[in-house]
Scaffold this motif. Structure first.
Motif, mmCIF file in Angstrom:
data_model
loop_
_atom_site.group_PDB
_atom_site.id
_atom_site.type_symbol
_atom_site.label_atom_id
_atom_site.label_comp_id
_atom_site.label_asym_id
_atom_site.label_seq_id
_atom_site.Cartn_x
_atom_site.Cartn_y
_atom_site.Cartn_z
ATOM 1 N N PHE A 115 0.860 -1.195 0.000
ATOM 2 C CA PHE A 115 0.000 0.000 0.000
ATOM 3 C C PHE A 115 0.892 1.239 0.000
ATOM 4 N N LEU A 116 0.323 2.362 -0.393
ATOM 5 C CA LEU A 116 1.080 3.613 -0.455
ATOM 6 C C LEU A 116 1.591 3.970 0.940
ATOM 7 N N GLY A 117 2.887 4.226 1.044
ATOM 8 C CA GLY A 117 3.462 4.597 2.337
ATOM 9 C C GLY A 117 3.927 3.405 3.159
ATOM 10 N N GLU A 118 3.704 2.199 2.640
ATOM 11 C CA GLU A 118 4.216 1.016 3.348
ATOM 12 C C GLU A 118 5.741 1.069 3.377
ATOM 13 N N VAL A 119 6.321 0.742 4.516
ATOM 14 C CA VAL A 119 7.781 0.724 4.603
ATOM 15 C C VAL A 119 8.268 -0.607 5.148
#
Ligand code: CLR
Length: 430
Positions: A115-119
């Motif tokens: 997902f967007l922003g997953e790190v």
């Protein structure tokens, strides 16, 4: 007969999946797949594959050490010597990148779509005086899916950054993937290397045991001119062995263009043994020396802190329930747990739309090529005559291929690491 009916169901599902693939357009993430082909690991974790032989990465900052094997009839400048260390490290990354899932899970599987922003973060801690190698990976775009990463060791003054986007295309039950993006390696204050990513395709789909076969080229361009071209072949080619490659090393890109004799030729399997020859001896297969044996040195896993200590943005924590459901092979539970995550993401995006604040990436910035003073990409790509645009990795500047991929409104921008943002990071720890 109940014993055969479960295999029938599995076969049916797989056949249906293959048919879906064949008629599929767009992004693979939205393709529903049978549970047994799903991996519980997210693509943000794949960045760690660049450094699962951290000793070889660190060795590239060779501080005068001579590359082995050494040939008596070759003159090694410091730069050429270092270039060989870089090539060896690069070859060592391939087994982790492209065939480790076959070993750990029995086949290639469909990774979790970040997902967007997953790190994903982790580290390798070395014996003194080698310090720590840090791995930072961030999903900087969801549509299309793009992962950016930075791997660095301050003690050794070595850093790698890059980003990756895989674009799949389907034709007659074949799944081909072009990689967009590139990697940039910096050693000390002055030496930089541009590495391009090969294309690949998925074999074994019909037999329901998929695996990756590399089929394109990778280029390595050094800031002192040295240039390597690595050609990848699969089973049906040349040596007839899977995971084969041939790497030619030159003093410069123009030596390669003029069909000069390479300084060295390395050939073999990136998942097994490869052999190095001098350019003079290669044709006669004289004086072969072992270059690398991938089967001898196991990958070194990075350390990741326990899930309880992770924030909600961190991959393993965020995907915990989905991963558990995949391991149980529970189709409904996979669907349920995934829906929870996707709904949360949808709400976030909706709130951003309403408030007019768009998502901000954490450690990376999208930088127009002509404003990119954080890397030598423009210089290195120009030396190697590679396109500066957002086209498949390793596309030649001015080629037909480049023209084919260029959009009219193309405006080349690339993802770059922002070290300050990581140094200022308060929430995510190693
Ligand atoms: C991601 C970036 C890494 C190198 C790498 C290795 C394997 C690739 C992966 C990248 C992208 C996603 C990928 C995967 C192999 C299979 C998988 C192409 C490029 C696709 C999405 C899954 C296909 C589904 C079948 C296995 C059923 O540095």
């Amino acid at each position: 007969d109940t014993s055969s009916s479960s295999t029938d169901v599995a076969n049916f599902t797989w056949t249906k999946f293959i048919k879906n693939i064949a008629s599929f357009k767009g992004d693979l993430s939205s393709l529903t797949a049978p549970p047994f082909i799903l991996s519980p690991v997210s693509l943000t974790e794949f960045s760690q594959y660049w450094s699962e032989h951290p000793d070889l990465l660190l060795a590239a900052n060779n501080a005068g050490a001579q590359f082995e094997p050494k040939f008596d009839n070759v003159e090694y400048s410091d730069e050429l010597n270092q270039f060989l260390f870089v090539v060896k490290w690069f070859i060592s990354t391939l087994k982790s990148q492209y065939s480790s899932r076959n070993e750990s899970m029995g086949s290639e599987k469909k990774p979790l779509n970040p997902f967007l922003g997953e790190v994903f973060v982790g580290k390798w801690e070395h014996k003194e005086p080698q310090g720590t190698t840090v791995c930072l990976s961030e999903q900087v775009s969801h549509h299309p899916p793009i992962t950016a990463y930075s791997i660095f060791n301050d003690t050794n003054k070595i850093s790698l950054q890059g980003y990756n986007q895989a674009k799949p295309t389907f034709s007659s039950a074949m799944l081909s993937v072009k990689q967009f993006g590139h990697a940039l390696l910096k050693i000390g204050d002055f030496n930089e290397y541009l590495l391009t990513l090969p294309s690949l395709h998925i074999e074994g789909l019909i037999a329901a045991s998929p695996y990756v076969e590399l089929d394109g080229k990778s280029f390595i361009q050094g800031s002192f001119g040295h240039f390597a071209v690595i050609d990848f072949f699969g089973k049906g080619w040349m040596s007839g062995k899977k995971n084969s490659f041939k790497c030619k090393i030159y003093n410069s890109k123009s030596d390669y263009d003029c069909d000069e004799k390479p300084l060295f030729v390395i050939s073999g399997q990136w998942s097994g043994i490869s052999t190095i020859y001098t350019g003079d001896d290669e044709k006669k297969k004289k004086n072969p020396q072992e270059f690398y044996d991938a089967s001898r040195i196991p990958a070194e896993q990075l350390q990741v802190k326990p899930i309880e200590e992770q924030t909600e943005f961190e991959s393993r924590r965020a995907w915990k329930d989905v991963a558990a459901a995949i391991k149980e092979g529970d189709f409904n539970k996979i669907h349920q747990t995934k829906t929870v995550l996707e709904e949360a993401q949808r709400t976030l995006r909706k709130n951003e739309d309403e408030s007019g604040n768009s998502w901000e990436t954490r450690w990376f910035d999208l930088i127009p090529v002509d404003e990119d003073n954080r890397s030598s990409f423009m210089k290195l790509a120009t030396l190697a005559q590679l396109s500066l645009e957002d086209v498949p990795s390793g596309t030649i500047a001015g080629s037909k291929d480049e023209a084919k991929w260029l959009k009219d409104d193309a405006f080349a921008q690339h993802w770059r690491f922002n070290r300050q943002k990581w140094d200022d990071e308060k929430d995510i720890t190693l």
